[in-house]
Design an enzyme around this catalytic site. Structure first.
Site, PDB file in Angstrom:
ATOM      1  N   PRO A  14       0.772  -1.154  -0.199  1.00 21.15           N
ATOM      2  CA  PRO A  14       0.070  -0.144  -0.064  1.00 21.15           C
ATOM      3  C   PRO A  14       0.881   1.124  -0.029  1.00 21.15           C
ATOM      4  CG  PRO A  14       0.142  -1.063   2.114  1.00 21.15           C
ATOM      5  CD  PRO A  14       0.757  -1.824   1.468  1.00 21.15           C
ATOM      6  N   MET A  15       0.572   2.197  -1.140  1.00 18.79           N
ATOM      7  CA  MET A  15       1.275   3.525  -0.784  1.00 18.79           C
ATOM      8  C   MET A  15       0.404   4.703  -1.073  1.00 18.79           C
ATOM      9  SD  MET A  15       4.375   2.259  -3.443  1.00 18.79           S
ATOM     10  CE  MET A  15       3.248   1.026  -4.446  1.00 18.79           C
ATOM     11  N   ALA A  16       0.384   5.575  -0.213  1.00 12.60           N
ATOM     12  CA  ALA A  16      -0.514   6.705  -0.537  1.00 12.60           C
ATOM     13  C   ALA A  16      -0.453   7.649  -1.850  1.00 12.60           C
ATOM     14  CB  ALA A  16      -0.263   7.760   0.916  1.00 12.60           C
ATOM     15  N   GLN A  68      -6.119  -1.124   3.724  1.00 13.99           N
ATOM     16  CA  GLN A  68      -5.372  -0.722   4.678  1.00 13.99           C
ATOM     17  C   GLN A  68      -5.922   0.403   5.718  1.00 13.99           C
ATOM     18  OE1 GLN A  68      -1.260   1.417   4.870  1.00 13.99           O
ATOM     19  NE2 GLN A  68      -0.504  -0.763   5.163  1.00 13.99           N
ATOM     20  N   CYS A 106       4.267   3.044   8.138  1.00 12.11           N
ATOM     21  CA  CYS A 106       4.360   4.470   7.515  1.00 12.11           C
ATOM     22  C   CYS A 106       5.139   5.310   8.081  1.00 12.11           C
ATOM     23  CB  CYS A 106       3.052   5.218   7.045  1.00 12.11           C
ATOM     24  SG  CYS A 106       3.259   6.757   6.194  1.00 12.11           S
ATOM     25  N   LYS A 146       1.167  -4.587   8.491  1.00 17.10           N
ATOM     26  CA  LYS A 146       2.315  -4.161   7.690  1.00 17.10           C
ATOM     27  C   LYS A 146       3.327  -3.306   8.736  1.00 17.10           C
ATOM     28  CE  LYS A 146       3.278  -0.671   5.415  1.00 17.10           C
ATOM     29  NZ  LYS A 146       3.322   0.560   4.348  1.00 17.10           N
TER      30      LYS A 146
END
Length: 175
Positions: A14-16, A68, A106, A146
């Site tokens: 997952p990546m913003a 997420q 994050c 994660k």
């Protein structure tokens, strides 16, 4: 509930601002074993934010798909999980997901400095309470986490935290 078996291979992290439905579909077409949504603020969901639910839509591109959540308050995270399930029930064709992933990775200062994301790794007891709350709120849907190796190079605690996540009922951990 146990995590669904995944075949060996790469997963789309997952990546913003990046893991939208198009990227998830393309990643699945190129062999990703699972995909995960952009991170979604549990607090924003509980406050009725209209943008956050849209991040769920579109599915995983034909492979197992996780949504997420990020946050640091156990009750808010549990409610966020319940709201995701309610969205899935209302719009099963568009909001289908297989698991809920908790963001403990994050490192972005505005996220981590408020205790969210990798900031949770600084407070393992709270991280466990968050995981337990999300597992309860997920209504039997698998929950994953994660995380990073640790908060910083001097505080590597991923092994201990992963074991604690297992005890909290988490189905899988990605480091």
């Amino acid at each position: 509930m146990q995590m669904m078996p995944l075949r060996r291979g790469a997963a789309l992290a997952p990546m913003a601002g990046a893991t939208d439905k198009t990227m998830r579909r393309i990643s699945a077409e190129h062999g990703a074993v699972c995909t995960v949504s952009e991170m979604i603020s549990a607090k924003a969901l509980t406050m009725g934010d209209q943008k956050s639910p849209k991040l769920v839509l579109g599915g995983g591109g034909g492979v197992p798909y996780g949504v997420q959540l990020f946050g640091h308050e156990p009750a808010v995270m549990a409610e966020g999980a319940r709201l995701l399930l309610a969205l899935r029930a209302r719009r099963p064709e568009a909001a289908h997901f297989d698991f809920i992933d908790i963001n403990m990775g994050c490192p972005v200062p505005k996220v981590a400095n408020s205790g969210d994301g990798s900031g949770l790794m600084r407070t393992p007891d709270k991280a466990v309470r968050v995981a337990e709350a999300v597992v309860r709120g997920a209504g039997g849907r698998p929950v994953t986490v994660k995380m990073r190796l640790g908060w910083d190079k001097g505080s590597i605690n991923c092994v201990e935290l992963a074991r604690a996540m297992e005890q909290a009922g988490v189905a899988a951990v990605a480091v």
